[in-house]
Scaffold this motif. Structure first.
Motif, PDB file in Angstrom:
ATOM      1  N   ASP A  78       2.366  -2.034  -0.009  1.00  0.00           N
ATOM      2  CA  ASP A  78       0.989  -2.363   0.411  1.00  0.00           C
ATOM      3  C   ASP A  78      -0.023  -1.574  -0.416  1.00  0.00           C
ATOM      4  O   ASP A  78      -1.005  -2.128  -0.930  1.00  0.00           O
ATOM      5  N   ILE A  79       0.216  -0.277  -0.525  1.00  0.00           N
ATOM      6  CA  ILE A  79      -0.715   0.598  -1.257  1.00  0.00           C
ATOM      7  C   ILE A  79      -0.775   0.203  -2.730  1.00  0.00           C
ATOM      8  O   ILE A  79      -1.864   0.069  -3.300  1.00  0.00           O
ATOM      9  N   CYS A  80       0.395  -0.006  -3.329  1.00  0.00           N
ATOM     10  CA  CYS A  80       0.454  -0.361  -4.754  1.00  0.00           C
ATOM     11  C   CYS A  80      -0.222  -1.691  -5.047  1.00  0.00           C
ATOM     12  O   CYS A  80      -0.942  -1.814  -6.049  1.00  0.00           O
ATOM     13  N   ASN A  81      -0.008  -2.668  -4.186  1.00  0.00           N
ATOM     14  CA  ASN A  81      -0.645  -3.973  -4.389  1.00  0.00           C
ATOM     15  C   ASN A  81      -2.161  -3.855  -4.341  1.00  0.00           C
ATOM     16  O   ASN A  81      -2.863  -4.427  -5.178  1.00  0.00           O
ATOM     17  N   LEU A  82      -2.657  -3.119  -3.356  1.00  0.00           N
ATOM     18  CA  LEU A  82      -4.111  -2.991  -3.220  1.00  0.00           C
ATOM     19  C   LEU A  82      -4.714  -2.139  -4.343  1.00  0.00           C
ATOM     20  O   LEU A  82      -5.789  -2.444  -4.848  1.00  0.00           O
ATOM     21  N   ALA A  83      -4.011  -1.092  -4.750  1.00  0.00           N
ATOM     22  CA  ALA A  83      -4.506  -0.210  -5.815  1.00  0.00           C
ATOM     23  C   ALA A  83      -4.249  -0.772  -7.211  1.00  0.00           C
ATOM     24  O   ALA A  83      -4.739  -0.220  -8.195  1.00  0.00           O
ATOM     25  N   GLU A  84      -3.468  -1.837  -7.253  1.00  0.00           N
ATOM     26  CA  GLU A  84      -3.092  -2.458  -8.531  1.00  0.00           C
ATOM     27  C   GLU A  84      -2.391  -1.467  -9.461  1.00  0.00           C
ATOM     28  O   GLU A  84      -2.750  -1.309 -10.631  1.00  0.00           O
ATOM     29  N   ILE A  85      -1.390  -0.799  -8.882  1.00  0.00           N
ATOM     30  CA  ILE A  85      -0.545   0.124  -9.645  1.00  0.00           C
ATOM     31  C   ILE A  85       0.911  -0.245  -9.361  1.00  0.00           C
ATOM     32  O   ILE A  85       1.201  -0.989  -8.427  1.00  0.00           O
ATOM     33  N   ASN A  86       1.818   0.308 -10.153  1.00  0.00           N
ATOM     34  CA  ASN A  86       3.225   0.065  -9.866  1.00  0.00           C
ATOM     35  C   ASN A  86       3.775   1.188  -8.991  1.00  0.00           C
ATOM     36  O   ASN A  86       3.163   2.239  -8.850  1.00  0.00           O
ATOM     37  N   ARG A  87       4.948   0.938  -8.425  1.00  0.00           N
ATOM     38  CA  ARG A  87       5.543   1.892  -7.490  1.00  0.00           C
ATOM     39  C   ARG A  87       5.847   3.236  -8.163  1.00  0.00           C
ATOM     40  O   ARG A  87       5.709   4.288  -7.553  1.00  0.00           O
ATOM     41  N   ALA A  88       6.248   3.193  -9.421  1.00  0.00           N
ATOM     42  CA  ALA A  88       6.556   4.432 -10.145  1.00  0.00           C
ATOM     43  C   ALA A  88       5.324   5.328 -10.230  1.00  0.00           C
ATOM     44  O   ALA A  88       5.427   6.560 -10.127  1.00  0.00           O
ATOM     45  N   THR A  89       4.172   4.719 -10.403  1.00  0.00           N
ATOM     46  CA  THR A  89       2.924   5.498 -10.457  1.00  0.00           C
ATOM     47  C   THR A  89       2.666   6.161  -9.109  1.00  0.00           C
ATOM     48  O   THR A  89       2.303   7.340  -9.050  1.00  0.00           O
ATOM     49  N   PHE A  90       2.867   5.416  -8.026  1.00  0.00           N
ATOM     50  CA  PHE A  90       2.695   6.010  -6.693  1.00  0.00           C
ATOM     51  C   PHE A  90       3.645   7.184  -6.521  1.00  0.00           C
ATOM     52  O   PHE A  90       3.245   8.281  -6.117  1.00  0.00           O
ATOM     53  N   TYR A  91       4.943   6.965  -6.835  1.00  0.00           N
ATOM     54  CA  TYR A  91       5.961   7.999  -6.622  1.00  0.00           C
ATOM     55  C   TYR A  91       5.792   9.199  -7.555  1.00  0.00           C
ATOM     56  O   TYR A  91       6.343  10.266  -7.290  1.00  0.00           O
TER      57      TYR A  91
END
Length: 197
Positions: free
Chosen positions: A37-50
């Motif tokens: 959810d966060i990645c989709n809204l922020a338009e980033i990939n999961r690796a960036t979040f992690y």
């Protein structure tokens, strides 16, 4: 030069994650917010979040800690400059909270499942309770009960204030909260003679 550019990118990415997360928390409980959810809204990939956070709970804890650190800094700064009276300190804290109203509202809501309100109350509880027990000659338990009553009412007032379209000034809200607490403290005189308390 490259390091400054990287720092700016990291700050921007964290800001996008933060803003997306806060938007999601306005709609659903923390336990229901996913990394996707966060990645989709922020338009980033999961690796960036992690690269920055373990999960949404870690992100929430990070935001809460950052906010608490700022509030503690305001308290410390006020005390170091000789301002130990609540009427001098509280407007500064409320000004900061107003500038961070998006995250404060989320942390104060039922959807956040955080300890933010409890941590804020713990910052000032001992001062109120010790003052009231000596000033009004009442038990610590009774002073603690009155503090809890006043603090929870103040949380409700602050939530309403931060959520309103035309909010009162931080100075006005600080004065209102202090007056309400003082009025509550006057209840000690009413209950002091009641042997059940």
């Amino acid at each position: 030069m490259a390091e400054k550019k990287l720092d700016a990118r990291v700050k921007y990415t964290k800001l996008m994650i933060r803003n997306s997360f806060i938007s999601l928390l306005k709609e659903k409980a923390l336990a229901k917010v996913t990394v996707t959810d966060i990645c989709n809204l922020a338009e980033i990939n999961r690796a960036t979040f992690y690269a920055h956070y373990k999960d949404p709970f870690d992100l929430m804890e990070s935001l809460e800690n950052e906010l608490m650190e700022n509030i503690v800094d305001i308290l410390s700064s006020s005390i170091c400059s000789g301002n130990t009276e609540l009427d001098k300190i509280l407007p500064n804290i409320l000004t900061f909270m107003q500038s961070q109203s998006d995250i404060c509202l989320v942390l104060m809501s039922d959807l956040s499942s955080t300890s933010f309100v409890k941590r804020c109350m713990e910052l000032i509880e001992d001062g109120f309770v010790s003052t009231w027990t000596s000033r009004y000659d009442v038990s610590e338990d009774l002073a603690d009960q009155l503090f809890l009553y006043g603090a929870m009412g103040s949380v409700g007032l602050l939530h309403r204030w931060l959520n309103s379209d035309k909010p009162e000034t931080p100075e006005y809200m600080a004065e209102l909260i202090i007056k309400l607490f003082n009025q509550g403290a006057s209840a000690f005189e009413l209950v002091k003679n009641d042997c059940s308390l």
